[in-house]
Write a protein that holds these residues in place. Sequence first.
Motif, PDB file in Angstrom:
ATOM      1  N   TYR A 125       7.993 -30.612  29.279  1.00 35.30           N
ATOM      2  CA  TYR A 125       8.871 -30.645  30.450  1.00 35.30           C
ATOM      3  C   TYR A 125       7.992 -30.851  31.672  1.00 35.30           C
ATOM      4  N   TYR A 126       8.511 -31.620  32.641  1.00 36.71           N
ATOM      5  CA  TYR A 126       7.680 -32.055  33.769  1.00 36.71           C
ATOM      6  C   TYR A 126       8.584 -32.550  34.889  1.00 36.71           C
ATOM      7  N   ASP A 127       7.995 -32.872  36.030  1.00 38.16           N
ATOM      8  CA  ASP A 127       8.773 -33.405  37.147  1.00 38.16           C
ATOM      9  C   ASP A 127       7.959 -34.450  37.889  1.00 38.16           C
ATOM     10  N   PHE A 128       8.644 -35.265  38.655  1.00 35.70           N
ATOM     11  CA  PHE A 128       7.986 -36.306  39.446  1.00 35.70           C
ATOM     12  C   PHE A 128       8.894 -36.673  40.611  1.00 35.70           C
ATOM     13  N   VAL A 129       8.316 -37.315  41.612  1.00 34.86           N
ATOM     14  CA  VAL A 129       9.046 -37.657  42.843  1.00 34.86           C
ATOM     15  C   VAL A 129       9.056 -39.169  43.023  1.00 34.86           C
ATOM     16  N   ILE A 130      10.221 -39.694  43.346  1.00 37.42           N
ATOM     17  CA  ILE A 130      10.371 -41.096  43.746  1.00 37.42           C
ATOM     18  C   ILE A 130      11.127 -41.096  45.059  1.00 37.42           C
ATOM     19  N   GLY A 131      10.465 -41.500  46.122  1.00 36.31           N
ATOM     20  CA  GLY A 131      11.099 -41.501  47.437  1.00 36.31           C
ATOM     21  C   GLY A 131      11.507 -40.103  47.856  1.00 36.31           C
ATOM     22  N   GLU A 132      12.798 -39.926  48.177  1.00 34.10           N
ATOM     23  CA  GLU A 132      13.314 -38.630  48.607  1.00 34.10           C
ATOM     24  C   GLU A 132      13.894 -37.821  47.447  1.00 34.10           C
ATOM     25  N   TRP A 133      13.688 -38.311  46.231  1.00 32.49           N
ATOM     26  CA  TRP A 133      14.290 -37.684  45.056  1.00 32.49           C
ATOM     27  C   TRP A 133      13.234 -37.065  44.160  1.00 32.49           C
ATOM     28  N   ARG A 134      13.521 -35.855  43.677  1.00 35.85           N
ATOM     29  CA  ARG A 134      12.683 -35.247  42.650  1.00 35.85           C
ATOM     30  C   ARG A 134      13.478 -35.245  41.343  1.00 35.85           C
ATOM     31  N   PHE A 135      12.846 -35.757  40.316  1.00 39.22           N
ATOM     32  CA  PHE A 135      13.443 -35.810  38.986  1.00 39.22           C
ATOM     33  C   PHE A 135      12.777 -34.750  38.120  1.00 39.22           C
ATOM     34  N   VAL A 136      13.589 -33.889  37.535  1.00 41.18           N
ATOM     35  CA  VAL A 136      13.102 -32.747  36.773  1.00 41.18           C
ATOM     36  C   VAL A 136      13.506 -32.941  35.316  1.00 41.18           C
ATOM     37  N   VAL A 137      12.511 -33.102  34.453  1.00 42.79           N
ATOM     38  CA  VAL A 137      12.742 -33.372  33.038  1.00 42.79           C
ATOM     39  C   VAL A 137      12.631 -32.068  32.263  1.00 42.79           C
ATOM     40  N   VAL A 138      13.713 -31.662  31.600  1.00 40.04           N
ATOM     41  CA  VAL A 138      13.694 -30.415  30.826  1.00 40.04           C
ATOM     42  C   VAL A 138      13.657 -30.723  29.330  1.00 40.04           C
ATOM     43  N   ASP A 139      13.177 -29.752  28.563  1.00 39.21           N
ATOM     44  CA  ASP A 139      13.052 -29.890  27.113  1.00 39.21           C
ATOM     45  C   ASP A 139      14.020 -28.939  26.425  1.00 39.21           C
ATOM     46  N   GLY A 140      15.131 -29.479  25.950  1.00 40.35           N
ATOM     47  CA  GLY A 140      16.134 -28.664  25.273  1.00 40.35           C
ATOM     48  C   GLY A 140      15.807 -28.346  23.833  1.00 40.35           C
ATOM     49  N   ASN A 141      14.640 -28.796  23.359  1.00 35.22           N
ATOM     50  CA  ASN A 141      14.186 -28.479  22.003  1.00 35.22           C
ATOM     51  C   ASN A 141      13.197 -27.320  22.012  1.00 35.22           C
ATOM     52  N   ASP A 142      13.026 -26.717  23.170  1.00 34.76           N
ATOM     53  CA  ASP A 142      12.075 -25.623  23.360  1.00 34.76           C
ATOM     54  C   ASP A 142      12.366 -24.495  22.364  1.00 34.76           C
ATOM     55  N   ILE A 200      18.348 -33.654  37.506  1.00 33.30           N
ATOM     56  CA  ILE A 200      17.747 -33.087  36.304  1.00 33.30           C
ATOM     57  C   ILE A 200      18.037 -34.024  35.134  1.00 33.30           C
ATOM     58  N   LEU A 201      16.990 -34.342  34.374  1.00 34.72           N
ATOM     59  CA  LEU A 201      17.094 -35.227  33.222  1.00 34.72           C
ATOM     60  C   LEU A 201      16.950 -34.392  31.957  1.00 34.72           C
ATOM     61  N   SER A 202      17.933 -34.477  31.089  1.00 37.87           N
ATOM     62  CA  SER A 202      17.971 -33.672  29.875  1.00 37.87           C
ATOM     63  C   SER A 202      18.529 -34.517  28.740  1.00 37.87           C
ATOM     64  N   HIS A 203      18.190 -34.165  27.508  1.00 39.05           N
ATOM     65  CA  HIS A 203      18.879 -34.818  26.395  1.00 39.05           C
ATOM     66  C   HIS A 203      20.258 -34.191  26.183  1.00 39.05           C
ATOM     67  N   PHE A 204      20.329 -32.881  26.381  1.00 39.03           N
ATOM     68  CA  PHE A 204      21.544 -32.128  26.075  1.00 39.03           C
ATOM     69  C   PHE A 204      22.362 -31.863  27.338  1.00 39.03           C
ATOM     70  N   PRO A 205      23.686 -31.930  27.225  1.00 40.59           N
ATOM     71  CA  PRO A 205      24.532 -31.575  28.370  1.00 40.59           C
ATOM     72  C   PRO A 205      24.646 -30.059  28.535  1.00 40.59           C
ATOM     73  N   ILE A 206      25.051 -29.642  29.725  1.00 47.54           N
ATOM     74  CA  ILE A 206      25.442 -28.243  29.926  1.00 47.54           C
ATOM     75  C   ILE A 206      26.899 -28.146  30.398  1.00 47.54           C
ATOM     76  N   PHE A 207      27.510 -29.300  30.693  1.00 45.82           N
ATOM     77  CA  PHE A 207      28.902 -29.347  31.146  1.00 45.82           C
ATOM     78  C   PHE A 207      29.353 -30.798  31.081  1.00 45.82           C
ATOM     79  N   PRO A 208      30.577 -31.121  30.708  1.00 41.88           N
ATOM     80  CA  PRO A 208      31.673 -30.235  30.318  1.00 41.88           C
ATOM     81  C   PRO A 208      31.463 -29.696  28.900  1.00 41.88           C
ATOM     82  N   PHE A 209      32.335 -28.779  28.509  1.00 42.42           N
ATOM     83  CA  PHE A 209      32.162 -28.076  27.249  1.00 42.42           C
ATOM     84  C   PHE A 209      32.499 -28.972  26.058  1.00 42.42           C
ATOM     85  N   ASP A 210      31.579 -29.073  25.123  1.00 41.17           N
ATOM     86  CA  ASP A 210      31.811 -29.723  23.840  1.00 41.17           C
ATOM     87  C   ASP A 210      30.739 -29.241  22.868  1.00 41.17           C
ATOM     88  N   ARG A 211      30.680 -29.810  21.688  1.00 42.33           N
ATOM     89  CA  ARG A 211      29.781 -29.310  20.648  1.00 42.33           C
ATOM     90  C   ARG A 211      28.334 -29.748  20.828  1.00 42.33           C
TER      91      ARG A 211
END
Length: 290
Positions: A125-142, A200-211
């Motif tokens: 998991y890591y983060d980086f900045v492009i212009g005025e945006w910060r992109f935060v990459v999370v690891d849902g396999n942790d 935030i960039l993730s493989h897995f969703p946190i919303f809306p609710f599903d399996r």
Amino acid sequence: MKNILFILYCLLSFFCCKSFATDMTTVAVIADCQFADKEPAGARLYRSCLSKLDSAVQQINNSEAVAVFHLGDFIDEGFSNLQSLNSVTKQSSVPFYHVLGNHDFSVEDKYKRDVPKALGLPSRYYDFVIGEWRFVVVDGNDISHYGWPRNSKQHALSQKLISEKYSDLPHWNGGLGEKQLEWLVAVLTEADHNKEKVIILSHFPIFPFDRHLLWNHQQVMEVITKFPNVKAWFNGHNHEGDYAYKNGVHFITFSAMLDTERTAFSFVKLSDSIIEVIGVGKQKSMKLAF
């Protein structure tokens, strides 16, 4: 005098337009390429993804995109398949950022620690900045059944937490560990201090609710909603795609490149007040204000 005023007007218009243009950031987003050198299974057209990815890279190279995000499940299985895909992404003229998906760990145990490096990740998991945006990459396999070698401390910790909290939840999902959550809070705090908007960039969703949800999606939601600078959550995993809005955050599930004869990816334009998804192929377009 009129000529001078006209020239000044033209110069002012030019610089205003130029300033407006620099406020717009365009990125490309791909989800669930999920390539494997094997026969199709229903709508899952594994082999076709190599050519679809190549076509997407060529289109991205001819666009205004300054980066590409792949939202996990680059492969369906098999460590050697990463090499085939990497030969395509090396042709990208802009940086290629990866998120780890569950299928990315469908490899032999001895290769599991090598997956992030093979994808060019600085860490899981890591983060980086492009212009005025910060992109935060999370690891849902942790925390997961599959994300660590079976003889590792991390796997043992995962199994303990799963037995205590997540034993009845789908095995193909996972969660963020406490150390990663602490890191996430620190990164979002820093971004807020720097007045950066966050996606935030993730493989897995946190919303809306599903399996497909992260196991500890409620805990993660509580964290991000404390930070008004978080504008969106981008994820894959649910191949059909989805969208919802909650607590000032746009939750976008991008459609999979895998299960379509056409393709599925998008260009995303980011400005001070708009996230515009311009879909290609199966991916739907949308224009979202914040």
